[in-house]
Design a protein around this motif. Structure first.
Motif, short mmCIF file in Angstrom:
data_model
loop_
_atom_site.label_atom_id
_atom_site.label_comp_id
_atom_site.label_asym_id
_atom_site.label_seq_id
_atom_site.Cartn_x
_atom_site.Cartn_y
_atom_site.Cartn_z
N LEU A 40 0.82 -1.20 0.00
CA LEU A 40 0.00 0.00 0.00
C LEU A 40 0.86 1.26 0.00
CD1 LEU A 40 -2.74 -1.03 2.56
CD2 LEU A 40 -3.11 -0.50 0.17
N GLU B 196 1.76 2.90 -3.24
CA GLU B 196 0.71 3.62 -3.95
C GLU B 196 0.85 5.12 -3.71
OE1 GLU B 196 -1.57 2.51 -5.95
OE2 GLU B 196 -1.57 0.34 -5.63
N LEU C 273 -5.85 6.60 -5.49
CA LEU C 273 -6.86 6.05 -4.59
C LEU C 273 -8.28 6.36 -5.03
CD1 LEU C 273 -5.21 6.85 -1.14
CD2 LEU C 273 -5.06 4.75 -2.48
N ASP D 106 -14.40 1.11 0.37
CA ASP D 106 -13.15 1.66 -0.15
C ASP D 106 -12.03 1.24 0.78
OD1 ASP D 106 -11.25 3.10 -1.58
OD2 ASP D 106 -12.66 4.73 -1.99
N LYS E 236 -9.18 -0.22 0.28
CA LYS E 236 -7.81 0.08 -0.12
C LYS E 236 -7.40 1.47 0.37
CE LYS E 236 -4.98 0.93 -4.23
NZ LYS E 236 -4.94 0.97 -5.71
N SER E 237 -8.25 2.46 0.14
CA SER E 237 -7.93 3.82 0.55
C SER E 237 -7.83 3.91 2.07
CB SER E 237 -8.99 4.78 0.03
OG SER E 237 -9.06 4.75 -1.38
N ARG F 204 -7.00 1.53 4.16
CA ARG F 204 -5.77 0.89 4.61
C ARG F 204 -4.56 1.78 4.32
NH1 ARG F 204 -8.29 -3.89 2.45
NH2 ARG F 204 -7.08 -3.64 0.54
N TRP F 205 -4.60 2.51 3.19
CA TRP F 205 -3.50 3.42 2.85
C TRP F 205 -3.37 4.53 3.88
CZ3 TRP F 205 -2.29 8.45 1.74
CH2 TRP F 205 -1.15 8.69 0.98
#
Length: 243
Positions: A145, A148, A153, A226, A228-229, A231-232
């Motif tokens: 992550l 990225e 995102l 969402d 992924k965002s 976790r980022w």
């Protein structure tokens, strides 16, 4: 008398006025804003009701799901209020960029962030902080992550975002309607900020003795998943807190 057209340029009042005029979301009507030296006090309608946090534990599962459908509709309406091309990220104001209160996605922030003159300034802020996160020993540098960039995102547009949707900021009116209150942290932000803020606020609510697995499970339905965002932001948060 309706004072809405005479309001000073106060972000929370601006947001409430916009939601009141452009959506069907029940929000308190702002009557006037009173200035006392450097502080503004917003005078708005009193809403009779109880906090959802008080009533939620008594609801059967089907009632909780109905609440989620209503909140999902509210979020969808807010996302139709896209920021004008000249609007900076953050609080809604005509006086140019204001400092952003990102407590709801970053946690215990010691100072406001920004201000950001454009979406790209906001992107640069998060990317720089995320690059600094790679240097911290407490951050897992092998996390994919952290490779990225912020701009990957989500789409490069900003929408009106409440930024603090939690059971304490939802009133169940005497007529059963759900009123969305406390717009102090609202503003124009990337779409996924609503999901990230709801997730973090759900964690924070545990300290207020509200920890309901059904509420937590319904957040992706309300805001759209969402992960992924989220976790980022979570991975970079140790640095973002003090950037």
């Amino acid at each position: 008398m309706d004072y809405s057209d005479q309001l000073p340029d106060v972000p929370e009042a601006n947001a409430l006025k916009l939601v009141f005029e452009k959506t069907t979301i029940p929000v308190p009507r702002v009557c006037r804003v009173v200035q006392n030296r450097d502080f503004y006090f917003t005078v708005m309608d009193h809403i009779e009701g109880r906090m959802l946090a008080e009533i939620w534990p008594t609801y059967p599962i089907y009632r909780k799901i109905l609440v989620a459908f209503v909140l999902r509709n509210y979020v969808q309406q807010l996302r139709r209020l896209v920021a004008p091309s000249t609007a900076p990220p953050g609080p809604i104001t005509t006086k140019g960029p204001w400092n952003c209160v990102l407590t709801s996605i970053l946690g215990d922030v010691h100072r406001p962030c920004g201000s950001f003159s454009s979406y790209f300034d906001l992107v640069s802020f998060f990317n720089q902080a995320h690059e600094n996160a790679l240097k911290w020993p407490t951050v897992l540098n092998d996390s994919p992550l952290l490779k990225e960039r912020f701009e990957t995102l989500g789409p490069p547009n900003m929408v009106l975002t409440h930024m603090d949707i939690n059971p304490r900021n939802i009133l169940v009116g005497e007529d059963g309607r759900l009123w969305l209150i406390d717009w102090a942290w609202s503003g124009y932000y990337p779409t996924f900020f609503e999901f990230t803020s709801m997730c973090l606020q759900a964690e924070n609510e545990k300290s207020n003795d509200f920890d309901d697995p059904v509420w937590n499970a319904l957040i992706p339905f309300v805001c759209g998943p969402d992960f992924k965002s989220d976790r980022w932001i979570t991975a970079a948060r140790p640095v973002l807190l003090y950037y």
